[in-house]
Design an enzyme around this catalytic site. Structure first.
Site, PDB file in Angstrom:
ATOM      1  N   SER A 128     -10.501 -18.887  34.498  1.00 35.26           N
ATOM      2  CA  SER A 128     -11.990 -19.623  34.346  1.00 35.26           C
ATOM      3  C   SER A 128     -12.447 -19.166  34.986  1.00 35.26           C
ATOM      4  O   SER A 128     -13.021 -18.794  36.411  1.00 35.26           O
ATOM      5  CB  SER A 128     -11.843 -21.086  34.787  1.00 35.26           C
ATOM      6  OG  SER A 128     -12.561 -21.776  34.951  1.00 35.26           O
ATOM      7  N   TYR A 142     -10.875 -27.725  41.070  1.00 35.97           N
ATOM      8  CA  TYR A 142     -10.536 -26.771  40.330  1.00 35.97           C
ATOM      9  C   TYR A 142     -10.902 -25.472  40.593  1.00 35.97           C
ATOM     10  O   TYR A 142     -10.365 -24.215  40.135  1.00 35.97           O
ATOM     11  CB  TYR A 142     -10.765 -27.255  39.283  1.00 35.97           C
ATOM     12  CG  TYR A 142     -11.020 -26.763  37.997  1.00 35.97           C
ATOM     13  CD1 TYR A 142      -9.188 -26.465  37.163  1.00 35.97           C
ATOM     14  CD2 TYR A 142     -11.795 -26.309  36.767  1.00 35.97           C
ATOM     15  CE1 TYR A 142      -9.490 -26.177  35.631  1.00 35.97           C
ATOM     16  CE2 TYR A 142     -11.288 -24.974  35.898  1.00 35.97           C
ATOM     17  CZ  TYR A 142     -10.321 -25.039  35.513  1.00 35.97           C
ATOM     18  OH  TYR A 142      -9.905 -24.918  34.018  1.00 35.97           O
TER      19      TYR A 142
HETATM   20  P1  NDP Z   1      -5.705 -28.388  27.272  1.00 37.31           P
HETATM   21  O1  NDP Z   1      -5.563 -29.751  27.943  1.00 37.31           O
HETATM   22  O2  NDP Z   1      -5.845 -28.126  25.688  1.00 37.31           O
HETATM   23  O3  NDP Z   1      -4.251 -27.646  27.449  1.00 37.31           O
HETATM   24  C1  NDP Z   1      -3.335 -27.569  28.449  1.00 37.31           C
HETATM   25  C2  NDP Z   1      -2.207 -27.515  27.887  1.00 37.31           C
HETATM   26  O4  NDP Z   1      -1.439 -27.656  29.811  1.00 37.31           O
HETATM   27  C3  NDP Z   1      -0.961 -28.398  27.784  1.00 37.31           C
HETATM   28  O5  NDP Z   1      -0.428 -27.928  26.578  1.00 37.31           O
HETATM   29  C4  NDP Z   1      -0.848 -29.319  28.737  1.00 37.31           C
HETATM   30  O6  NDP Z   1       0.861 -29.681  28.054  1.00 37.31           O
HETATM   31  C5  NDP Z   1      -0.094 -27.781  29.817  1.00 37.31           C
HETATM   32  N1  NDP Z   1      -0.275 -28.963  31.163  1.00 37.31           N
HETATM   33  C6  NDP Z   1      -0.970 -29.308  31.610  1.00 37.31           C
HETATM   34  N2  NDP Z   1      -0.301 -29.929  32.574  1.00 37.31           N
HETATM   35  C7  NDP Z   1       1.017 -29.138  32.251  1.00 37.31           C
HETATM   36  C8  NDP Z   1       2.687 -29.621  33.700  1.00 37.31           C
HETATM   37  N3  NDP Z   1       2.215 -30.631  34.457  1.00 37.31           N
HETATM   38  N4  NDP Z   1       3.729 -29.196  32.841  1.00 37.31           N
HETATM   39  C9  NDP Z   1       3.354 -28.824  31.661  1.00 37.31           C
HETATM   40  N5  NDP Z   1       2.247 -28.848  31.159  1.00 37.31           N
HETATM   41  C10 NDP Z   1       1.349 -28.673  31.769  1.00 37.31           C
HETATM   42  O7  NDP Z   1      -6.645 -27.275  27.750  1.00 37.31           O
HETATM   43  P2  NDP Z   1      -7.319 -25.976  27.848  1.00 37.31           P
HETATM   44  O8  NDP Z   1      -5.802 -24.805  26.249  1.00 37.31           O
HETATM   45  O9  NDP Z   1      -8.443 -25.538  27.887  1.00 37.31           O
HETATM   46  O10 NDP Z   1      -6.177 -25.252  28.480  1.00 37.31           O
HETATM   47  C11 NDP Z   1      -5.296 -24.294  29.310  1.00 37.31           C
HETATM   48  C12 NDP Z   1      -5.908 -23.241  30.321  1.00 37.31           C
HETATM   49  O11 NDP Z   1      -7.435 -22.343  30.642  1.00 37.31           O
HETATM   50  C13 NDP Z   1      -5.938 -24.349  32.162  1.00 37.31           C
HETATM   51  O12 NDP Z   1      -4.926 -23.464  32.901  1.00 37.31           O
HETATM   52  C14 NDP Z   1      -7.541 -24.414  31.519  1.00 37.31           C
HETATM   53  O13 NDP Z   1      -7.537 -24.499  33.047  1.00 37.31           O
HETATM   54  C15 NDP Z   1      -7.882 -22.831  31.009  1.00 37.31           C
HETATM   55  N6  NDP Z   1      -8.985 -22.831  30.976  1.00 37.31           N
HETATM   56  C16 NDP Z   1      -9.558 -23.965  29.847  1.00 37.31           C
HETATM   57  C17 NDP Z   1     -11.048 -23.864  29.969  1.00 37.31           C
HETATM   58  C18 NDP Z   1     -11.747 -24.600  28.593  1.00 37.31           C
HETATM   59  O14 NDP Z   1     -13.171 -24.735  28.509  1.00 37.31           O
HETATM   60  N7  NDP Z   1     -11.557 -25.476  27.753  1.00 37.31           N
HETATM   61  C19 NDP Z   1     -12.085 -22.654  30.068  1.00 37.31           C
HETATM   62  C20 NDP Z   1     -11.270 -22.039  31.526  1.00 37.31           C
HETATM   63  C21 NDP Z   1      -9.785 -21.979  31.665  1.00 37.31           C
HETATM   64  P3  NDP Z   1       1.249 -31.364  28.806  1.00 37.31           P
HETATM   65  O15 NDP Z   1       0.340 -32.532  28.001  1.00 37.31           O
HETATM   66  O16 NDP Z   1       1.315 -31.337  27.175  1.00 37.31           O
HETATM   67  O17 NDP Z   1       2.246 -30.630  29.439  1.00 37.31           O
HETATM   68  C1  8X3 Z   2     -13.382 -24.571  32.569  1.00 38.45           C
HETATM   69  C2  8X3 Z   2     -14.802 -23.945  31.565  1.00 38.45           C
HETATM   70  O1  8X3 Z   2     -16.969 -24.423  33.450  1.00 38.45           O
HETATM   71  O2  8X3 Z   2     -16.202 -26.296  32.508  1.00 38.45           O
HETATM   72  O3  8X3 Z   2     -12.157 -23.434  33.610  1.00 38.45           O
HETATM   73  O4  8X3 Z   2     -14.742 -25.212  34.402  1.00 38.45           O
HETATM   74  S1  8X3 Z   2     -15.965 -24.539  33.493  1.00 38.45           S
END
Ligand code: NDP
Ligand code: 8X3
Length: 251
Positions: free
Chosen positions: A137, A150
């Site tokens: 991120s 985070y």
């Molecule tokens: P979502 O919340 O939509 O998806 C997160 C996913 O992670 C879900 O499928 C969830 O599955 C899974 N997950 C979380 N905890 C667990 C666990 N303990 N065991 C198994 N699976 C887990 O968020 P995003 O798609 O946005 O996030 C995906 C990645 O991208 C993350 O690493 C996030 O930090 C990163 N990210 C997101 C950004 C944003 O602005 N959205 C920007 C930069 C990075 P379930 O709950 O079914 O277990």
């Molecule tokens: C998620 C992007 O800017 O909300 O990783 O931290 S931010």
């Protein structure tokens, strides 16, 4: 054609679910993981059991992770690409008000589980001259208020990516980190404990990154000619940029 297989963690939502769609559309098989088995089943119903294999387990449960991977059917067991996407942010308050249990859950998921599954799959990935795409991120590079653990966990993911790359030198395994900025997924709902209004407000008028945008980036990285490695890919919406330092003045 030799069909390739990707294992995508966090496939029940956001980037992971969109990446499943993208890789299946590109002719790959996908092992899709997450805790919500019903959502994984929907992916199987959508794409077919010959294309998507669901593995429902909590990434923080090492025994469950090991058992799930050991039990993969032969046609899904040869992993060519690991997409380390599962992760979360919890809380938006400053460190001095934060909940320690939330900090530990972020470390357990974003760091410990990510390195565990990577360690488990490295022998297969080396054997197949495969690839690893770690979802980091911009929070790992640019501090912001409330980012605390985070952001720290994502700095780990970015640096682990580059160190893995160094260790895997000569193996043919490609290693990349994707470092997105603001993207509209369930991320903010999870971070705020289900506050839909807060999530809607954050993304309003920003024209944020979509899950499909990131899925396309992962697809591009994974399907480049095998002599090319994207080390890191930082992506932001046009409407987001860095904004400098703050200064506190004594009274
Ligand atoms: P979502 O919340 O939509 O998806 C997160 C996913 O992670 C879900 O499928 C969830 O599955 C899974 N997950 C979380 N905890 C667990 C666990 N303990 N065991 C198994 N699976 C887990 O968020 P995003 O798609 O946005 O996030 C995906 C990645 O991208 C993350 O690493 C996030 O930090 C990163 N990210 C997101 C950004 C944003 O602005 N959205 C920007 C930069 C990075 P379930 O709950 O079914 O277990
Ligand atoms: C998620 C992007 O800017 O909300 O990783 O931290 S931010």
């Amino acid at each position: 054609m030799n069909t390739k297989t990707a294992l995508i963690t966090g496939a029940t939502s956001g980037f992971g679910a969109a990446a499943v769609d993208r890789f299946v559309a590109g002719g790959w098989r996908v092992v899709a993981t997450g805790r919500r088995a019903d959502r994984l089943q929907k992916l199987v119903d959508k794409h077919g059991a010959d294309r998507v294999h669901p593995l429902a387990f909590d990434m923080r449960d090492e025994a469950a992770m090991r058992a799930a991977i050991a039990g993969l059917p032969a046609e899904f067991a040869g992993i060519d690409l690991l997409v380390n996407n599962a992760g979360l942010a919890l809380g938006t308050v400053p460190a001095q008000q934060a909940d320690l249990a939330q900090w530990k859950q972020m470390i357990d998921t974003n760091i410990t589980a990510l390195v565990t599954i990577t360690h488990l799959l490295l022998p297969t990935l080396i054997e197949r001259r495969g690839a690893i795409v770690n979802i980091s991120s911009i929070a790992g590079s640019y501090p912001y208020k409330g980012g605390n653990v985070y952001g720290g966990s994502k700095a780990f993911v970015s640096q682990f990516t580059q160190n893995l790359r160094t260790d895997l030198h000569g193996t043919g395994v490609r290693v990349s980190s994707v470092e997105p900025g603001m993207a509209e997924t369930e991320f903010t709902l999870v971070r705020t404990g289900g506050d839909q209004e807060a999530s809607d407000k954050l993304y309003a008028g920003v024209d944020p990154i979509t899950a499909q945008d990131i899925a396309e980036s992962i697809w591009w990285i994974a399907t480049l000619p095998p002599h090319l490695n994207i080390n890191r890919l930082e992506v932001m919406p046009v409407n987001q940029s860095a904004a400098g330092l703050q200064v506190h003045r004594n009274a």
